[in-house]
Design a protein around this motif. Structure first.
Motif, mmCIF file in Angstrom:
data_model
loop_
_atom_site.group_PDB
_atom_site.id
_atom_site.type_symbol
_atom_site.label_atom_id
_atom_site.label_comp_id
_atom_site.label_asym_id
_atom_site.label_seq_id
_atom_site.Cartn_x
_atom_site.Cartn_y
_atom_site.Cartn_z
ATOM 1 N N ASN A 108 -3.994 1.383 15.286
ATOM 2 C CA ASN A 108 -5.335 1.882 14.956
ATOM 3 C C ASN A 108 -5.469 2.129 13.460
ATOM 4 O OD1 ASN A 108 -6.195 1.786 17.607
ATOM 5 N ND2 ASN A 108 -5.634 3.908 18.040
ATOM 6 N N GLU A 109 -4.436 2.743 12.860
ATOM 7 C CA GLU A 109 -4.478 3.037 11.431
ATOM 8 C C GLU A 109 -4.449 1.762 10.601
ATOM 9 O OE1 GLU A 109 -2.255 4.332 13.553
ATOM 10 O OE2 GLU A 109 -2.514 6.517 13.511
ATOM 11 N N GLY A 110 -3.620 0.795 11.016
ATOM 12 C CA GLY A 110 -3.534 -0.478 10.305
ATOM 13 C C GLY A 110 -4.827 -1.261 10.374
ATOM 14 N N GLU A 111 -5.473 -1.243 11.542
ATOM 15 C CA GLU A 111 -6.762 -1.926 11.699
ATOM 16 C C GLU A 111 -7.840 -1.259 10.848
ATOM 17 O OE1 GLU A 111 -7.578 -4.682 13.069
ATOM 18 O OE2 GLU A 111 -6.054 -5.138 14.543
ATOM 19 N N ALA A 112 -7.851 0.071 10.824
ATOM 20 C CA ALA A 112 -8.826 0.788 10.005
ATOM 21 C C ALA A 112 -8.610 0.478 8.526
ATOM 22 C CB ALA A 112 -8.724 2.294 10.258
ATOM 23 N N THR A 113 -7.358 0.404 8.121
ATOM 24 C CA THR A 113 -7.030 0.081 6.729
ATOM 25 C C THR A 113 -7.499 -1.328 6.397
ATOM 26 O OG1 THR A 113 -5.096 1.529 6.857
ATOM 27 C CG2 THR A 113 -5.153 -0.057 5.047
ATOM 28 N N ALA A 114 -7.210 -2.283 7.287
ATOM 29 C CA ALA A 114 -7.632 -3.671 7.066
ATOM 30 C C ALA A 114 -9.150 -3.772 6.983
ATOM 31 C CB ALA A 114 -7.095 -4.567 8.179
ATOM 32 N N HIS A 115 -9.839 -3.047 7.853
ATOM 33 C CA HIS A 115 -11.307 -3.088 7.843
ATOM 34 C C HIS A 115 -11.866 -2.565 6.521
ATOM 35 C CE1 HIS A 115 -15.410 -2.987 9.305
ATOM 36 N NE2 HIS A 115 -15.487 -1.738 8.872
ATOM 37 N N LEU A 116 -11.376 -1.421 6.078
ATOM 38 C CA LEU A 116 -11.864 -0.855 4.820
ATOM 39 C C LEU A 116 -11.564 -1.776 3.639
ATOM 40 C CD1 LEU A 116 -13.138 1.386 3.132
ATOM 41 C CD2 LEU A 116 -10.891 2.488 3.039
ATOM 42 N N VAL A 117 -10.341 -2.280 3.572
ATOM 43 C CA VAL A 117 -9.965 -3.164 2.465
ATOM 44 C C VAL A 117 -10.813 -4.433 2.483
ATOM 45 C CG1 VAL A 117 -8.102 -4.592 1.499
ATOM 46 C CG2 VAL A 117 -7.634 -2.232 2.204
ATOM 47 N N ILE A 171 -4.304 11.084 4.674
ATOM 48 C CA ILE A 171 -4.150 9.880 3.851
ATOM 49 C C ILE A 171 -5.447 9.081 3.905
ATOM 50 C CG2 ILE A 171 -2.858 7.746 3.488
ATOM 51 C CD1 ILE A 171 -0.483 9.153 4.883
ATOM 52 N N GLY A 172 -6.146 9.078 2.775
ATOM 53 C CA GLY A 172 -7.388 8.333 2.652
ATOM 54 C C GLY A 172 -7.269 7.270 1.575
ATOM 55 N N PRO A 173 -8.376 6.663 1.196
ATOM 56 C CA PRO A 173 -8.352 5.599 0.183
ATOM 57 C C PRO A 173 -7.738 6.041 -1.151
ATOM 58 C CG PRO A 173 -10.477 5.658 1.290
ATOM 59 C CD PRO A 173 -9.707 6.859 1.757
ATOM 60 N N ARG A 174 -7.969 7.285 -1.537
ATOM 61 C CA ARG A 174 -7.427 7.772 -2.811
ATOM 62 C C ARG A 174 -5.900 7.832 -2.773
ATOM 63 N NH1 ARG A 174 -10.342 12.584 -4.207
ATOM 64 N NH2 ARG A 174 -11.758 11.164 -5.248
ATOM 65 N N GLU A 175 -5.346 8.301 -1.651
ATOM 66 C CA GLU A 175 -3.888 8.399 -1.527
ATOM 67 C C GLU A 175 -3.234 7.018 -1.503
ATOM 68 O OE1 GLU A 175 -5.631 12.112 -0.815
ATOM 69 O OE2 GLU A 175 -6.059 10.261 0.281
ATOM 70 N N LEU A 176 -3.935 6.011 -0.992
ATOM 71 C CA LEU A 176 -3.412 4.642 -0.967
ATOM 72 C C LEU A 176 -3.651 3.909 -2.292
ATOM 73 C CD1 LEU A 176 -4.344 3.370 2.607
ATOM 74 C CD2 LEU A 176 -2.152 4.255 1.790
ATOM 75 N N LEU A 200 0.809 -1.221 0.000
ATOM 76 C CA LEU A 200 0.000 0.000 0.000
ATOM 77 C C LEU A 200 0.843 1.273 0.000
ATOM 78 C CD1 LEU A 200 -2.670 -1.082 2.636
ATOM 79 C CD2 LEU A 200 -3.021 -0.833 0.165
ATOM 80 N N MET A 201 2.060 1.195 0.489
ATOM 81 C CA MET A 201 2.936 2.361 0.658
ATOM 82 C C MET A 201 2.323 3.356 1.650
ATOM 83 S SD MET A 201 5.717 1.991 -0.916
ATOM 84 C CE MET A 201 6.463 0.989 -2.175
ATOM 85 N N GLY A 202 1.708 2.793 2.688
ATOM 86 C CA GLY A 202 1.134 3.627 3.733
ATOM 87 C C GLY A 202 -0.069 2.945 4.352
ATOM 88 N N ARG A 203 -0.845 3.719 5.084
ATOM 89 C CA ARG A 203 -2.059 3.230 5.735
ATOM 90 C C ARG A 203 -3.006 4.406 5.894
ATOM 91 N NH1 ARG A 203 2.107 2.392 9.910
ATOM 92 N NH2 ARG A 203 2.342 4.401 10.901
ATOM 93 N N LEU A 204 -4.272 4.115 6.083
ATOM 94 C CA LEU A 204 -5.237 5.185 6.292
ATOM 95 C C LEU A 204 -4.834 6.002 7.511
ATOM 96 C CD1 LEU A 204 -8.647 3.349 5.776
ATOM 97 C CD2 LEU A 204 -7.497 4.905 4.187
ATOM 98 N N SER A 205 -4.823 7.300 7.355
ATOM 99 C CA SER A 205 -4.485 8.197 8.457
ATOM 100 C C SER A 205 -5.127 9.553 8.177
ATOM 101 C CB SER A 205 -2.962 8.326 8.586
ATOM 102 O OG SER A 205 -2.634 9.157 9.678
#
Length: 197
Positions: free
Chosen positions: A146-155, A116-121, A106-111
């Motif tokens: 927290n950011e990694g969990e949020a990213t995993a949830h969205l994905v 950093i949102g879905p578009r940036e990732l 991903l080169m990052g995570r939601l934050s």
């Protein structure tokens, strides 16, 4: 008053994570006074890397080719796609020798606080990769922050909506921990005990 080239070097070193003004100043003085050969090598390596590295068109990690060697390897299991935050996380999973599939970085995570949102990732690129007709399972290996969990949830929500099987690393990786700083045995066990989400 110090020379402007010295000020520029110190300010440039501050772009590194965790490097404040005093650390940057110490590094600059060390490189100029004690290790000019190392400084020249660093400058050359950085310049070369900027000139030749690009993102792999399949997994998004750094590569000198359009498709990295790992993605081009016919012995990897193309039906498994492991999603990680950064290339350092990919390297840690590879060290376990417990995973033989392919990756997406991903080169990052939601934050949201950092903008950093879905578009940036570029999650649309991940979705295209995961729904290519070859991938049958996506393993979410984002960090347990927290950011990694949020990213995993969205994905996982996006993938479930497309009918893709999704699993998550087991909780062998400590909560709040980052893969880059976790031992390979713990990561290997987490991969083996991954669970559906």
């Amino acid at each position: 008053m110090s020379p402007s080239s010295l000020d520029e070097l110190i300010e440039s070193l501050r772009c590194l994570p965790g490097v404040g003004p005093k650390s940057a100043q110490r590094m600059a003085y060390h490189l100029l006074q004690r290790n000019q050969k190392g400084a020249a090598r660093l400058a050359g390596a950085l310049s070369h890397a900027l000139a030749v590295l690009q993102h792999c068109s399949r997994c998004n990690t750094f590569s000198e080719e359009e498709i990295c060697q790992r993605c081009a390897n016919p012995h990897r299991d193309a039906s498994l796609l492991c999603v990680v935050e950064m290339p350092a996380d990919l390297a840690m999973i590879e060290q376990t020798q417990a995973y033989g599939g392919l990756y997406y970085v991903l080169m990052g995570r939601l934050s949201p606080l950092d903008g950093i949102g879905p578009r940036e990732l570029k999650l649309d690129k991940l979705m295209a990769r995961a729904t290519d007709g070859v991938v049958s399972e996506v393993v979410l290996a984002t960090n347990f922050t927290n950011e990694g969990e949020a990213t995993a949830h969205l994905v996982s929500e996006l993938l479930h909506a497309r009918g893709i099987k999704v699993s998550r690393l087991s909780r062998g990786v400590p909560v709040g921990g980052e893969l880059e700083h976790t031992d390979s045995g713990t990561i290997a066990q987490a991969l083996i005990e991954r669970r559906a989400v």
